[in-house]
Scaffold this motif. Structure first.
Motif, PDB file in Angstrom:
ATOM      1  N   PRO A   1      14.072  -7.398  31.903  1.00 48.77           N
ATOM      2  CA  PRO A   1      14.569  -8.763  31.681  1.00 48.77           C
ATOM      3  C   PRO A   1      14.843  -9.134  30.225  1.00 48.77           C
ATOM      4  O   PRO A   1      15.241 -10.262  29.958  1.00 48.77           O
ATOM      5  N   PHE A   2      14.617  -8.201  29.311  1.00 50.04           N
ATOM      6  CA  PHE A   2      14.938  -8.503  27.907  1.00 50.04           C
ATOM      7  C   PHE A   2      16.421  -8.208  27.723  1.00 50.04           C
ATOM      8  O   PHE A   2      16.840  -7.040  27.648  1.00 50.04           O
ATOM      9  N   ALA A   3      17.225  -9.271  27.669  1.00 54.98           N
ATOM     10  CA  ALA A   3      18.674  -9.136  27.762  1.00 54.98           C
ATOM     11  C   ALA A   3      19.369  -9.611  26.493  1.00 54.98           C
ATOM     12  O   ALA A   3      18.761 -10.227  25.608  1.00 54.98           O
TER      13      ALA A   3
ATOM     14  N   MET B   1       7.615 -18.488  33.445  1.00 51.03           N
ATOM     15  CA  MET B   1       7.662 -17.287  32.605  1.00 51.03           C
ATOM     16  C   MET B   1       6.260 -16.885  32.144  1.00 51.03           C
ATOM     17  O   MET B   1       5.900 -15.698  32.147  1.00 51.03           O
ATOM     18  N   LEU B   2       5.451 -17.875  31.759  1.00 48.53           N
ATOM     19  CA  LEU B   2       4.075 -17.578  31.360  1.00 48.53           C
ATOM     20  C   LEU B   2       3.304 -16.941  32.521  1.00 48.53           C
ATOM     21  O   LEU B   2       2.578 -15.954  32.331  1.00 48.53           O
ATOM     22  N   LYS B   3       3.481 -17.472  33.703  1.00 49.09           N
ATOM     23  CA  LYS B   3       2.790 -16.926  34.874  1.00 49.09           C
ATOM     24  C   LYS B   3       3.204 -15.488  35.115  1.00 49.09           C
ATOM     25  O   LYS B   3       2.373 -14.630  35.450  1.00 49.09           O
ATOM     26  N   HIS B   4       4.484 -15.211  34.951  1.00 46.28           N
ATOM     27  CA  HIS B   4       5.002 -13.855  35.147  1.00 46.28           C
ATOM     28  C   HIS B   4       4.316 -12.856  34.220  1.00 46.28           C
ATOM     29  O   HIS B   4       3.917 -11.761  34.639  1.00 46.28           O
TER      30      HIS B   4
ATOM     31  N   GLU C   1      13.947 -15.027  32.831  1.00 47.29           N
ATOM     32  CA  GLU C   1      13.307 -15.044  34.141  1.00 47.29           C
ATOM     33  C   GLU C   1      14.424 -15.069  35.188  1.00 47.29           C
ATOM     34  O   GLU C   1      15.276 -15.963  35.171  1.00 47.29           O
ATOM     35  N   ILE C   2      14.429 -14.086  36.074  1.00 45.23           N
ATOM     36  CA  ILE C   2      15.476 -13.967  37.090  1.00 45.23           C
ATOM     37  C   ILE C   2      14.914 -14.413  38.434  1.00 45.23           C
ATOM     38  O   ILE C   2      13.843 -13.960  38.848  1.00 45.23           O
TER      39      ILE C   2
ATOM     40  N   LYS D   1      21.813 -17.425  45.821  1.00 44.53           N
ATOM     41  CA  LYS D   1      22.325 -17.474  44.451  1.00 44.53           C
ATOM     42  C   LYS D   1      21.302 -16.852  43.495  1.00 44.53           C
ATOM     43  O   LYS D   1      20.114 -16.784  43.802  1.00 44.53           O
ATOM     44  N   ILE D   2      21.788 -16.423  42.348  1.00 45.62           N
ATOM     45  CA  ILE D   2      20.928 -15.791  41.353  1.00 45.62           C
ATOM     46  C   ILE D   2      20.986 -16.608  40.069  1.00 45.62           C
ATOM     47  O   ILE D   2      22.072 -16.990  39.612  1.00 45.62           O
ATOM     48  N   TYR D   3      19.813 -16.868  39.513  1.00 47.57           N
ATOM     49  CA  TYR D   3      19.719 -17.671  38.297  1.00 47.57           C
ATOM     50  C   TYR D   3      18.909 -16.925  37.235  1.00 47.57           C
ATOM     51  O   TYR D   3      17.964 -16.195  37.555  1.00 47.57           O
ATOM     52  N   ALA D   4      19.290 -17.150  35.994  1.00 50.12           N
ATOM     53  CA  ALA D   4      18.527 -16.634  34.851  1.00 50.12           C
ATOM     54  C   ALA D   4      18.147 -17.820  33.977  1.00 50.12           C
ATOM     55  O   ALA D   4      19.002 -18.631  33.621  1.00 50.12           O
TER      56      ALA D   4
END
Length: 210
Positions: A25-27, A125-128, A45-46, A52-55
């Protein structure tokens, strides 16, 4: 619509491409401001929601790319997976060297997010990245005043991804003998990415490695 040149044999399936975006995910976020390309390397975060797909992500408030992120339908995200140099010395018949790699280009429309929506994105994102760690720091473990202060220094955004074009150029054109040789040579490497390329290749032709 073809935006990126990818020979048919190297085109990655949609679901595989989405999974790669999640795994790496580092894009690179690319936009254009008055005909000048702008780029920022950031973690994203994907998520998938109702087909649908969101970033989601954020950049520094001082980053001038922030001006290009609201209601911009021409945003490009580039995700890069493992890659490796492939030596011609590994082939049966004389050939030139090449490079194997995994890459995803995701195009979409960006919008700026603020307030509770930004807090939710940051908390996710923190939870991830923290929930699996010993003494991981989740959103509600921080001083709210610190979080409010830090949020003033960033600009959050969400990108609805509308087009994905992905390449898995991983020696699919090689015969089984060359393919096994490439895997064996890469597995000798001390470079993690080269070993990961070998692992990916093994998975694609499992029958060769029983």
């Amino acid at each position: 619509m073809i935006i990126v040149y990818i020979p048919k044999q190297y085109r990655m399936e949609h679901d595989e491409a989405v999974q790669m975006m999640k795994s790496y995910p580092f894009a690179l976020l690319i936009t254009v401001d008055e005909h000048r390309p702008l780029a920022t390397h950031i973690p994203l975060e994907i998520r998938e929601d109702e087909g649908k797909i969101y970033a989601t992500g954020h950049i520094a408030y001082g980053n001038m790319q922030k001006k290009t992120l609201d209601n911009n339908s021409d945003v490009l995200l580039i995700f890069q997976g493992p890659h490796a140099y492939i030596s011609p010395s590994w082939y049966e018949v004389e050939e030139v060297p090449t490079w194997d790699y995994l890459a995803v280009h995701a195009y979409g429309t960006a919008r700026v997010i603020t307030g509770d929506e930004l807090k939710s994105a940051l908390g996710t994102m923190l939870k991830h990245y923290e929930s699996h760690r010993e003494n991981g720091r989740l959103w509600d473990t921080f001083d709210p005043k610190l979080l409010e202060s830090e949020m003033k220094g960033i600009v959050g955004f969400e990108i609805e991804i509308t087009t994905i074009q992905a390449a898995a150029k991983m020696s699919q054109n090689r015969n089984n003998t060359d393919y096994k040789s490439i895997v064996a040579e890469l597995e000798k490497s001390n470079e993690q990415e080269e070993v990961q390329v070998a692992q990916w290749m093994r998975e694609q032709r499992k029958g060769l490695f029983k």
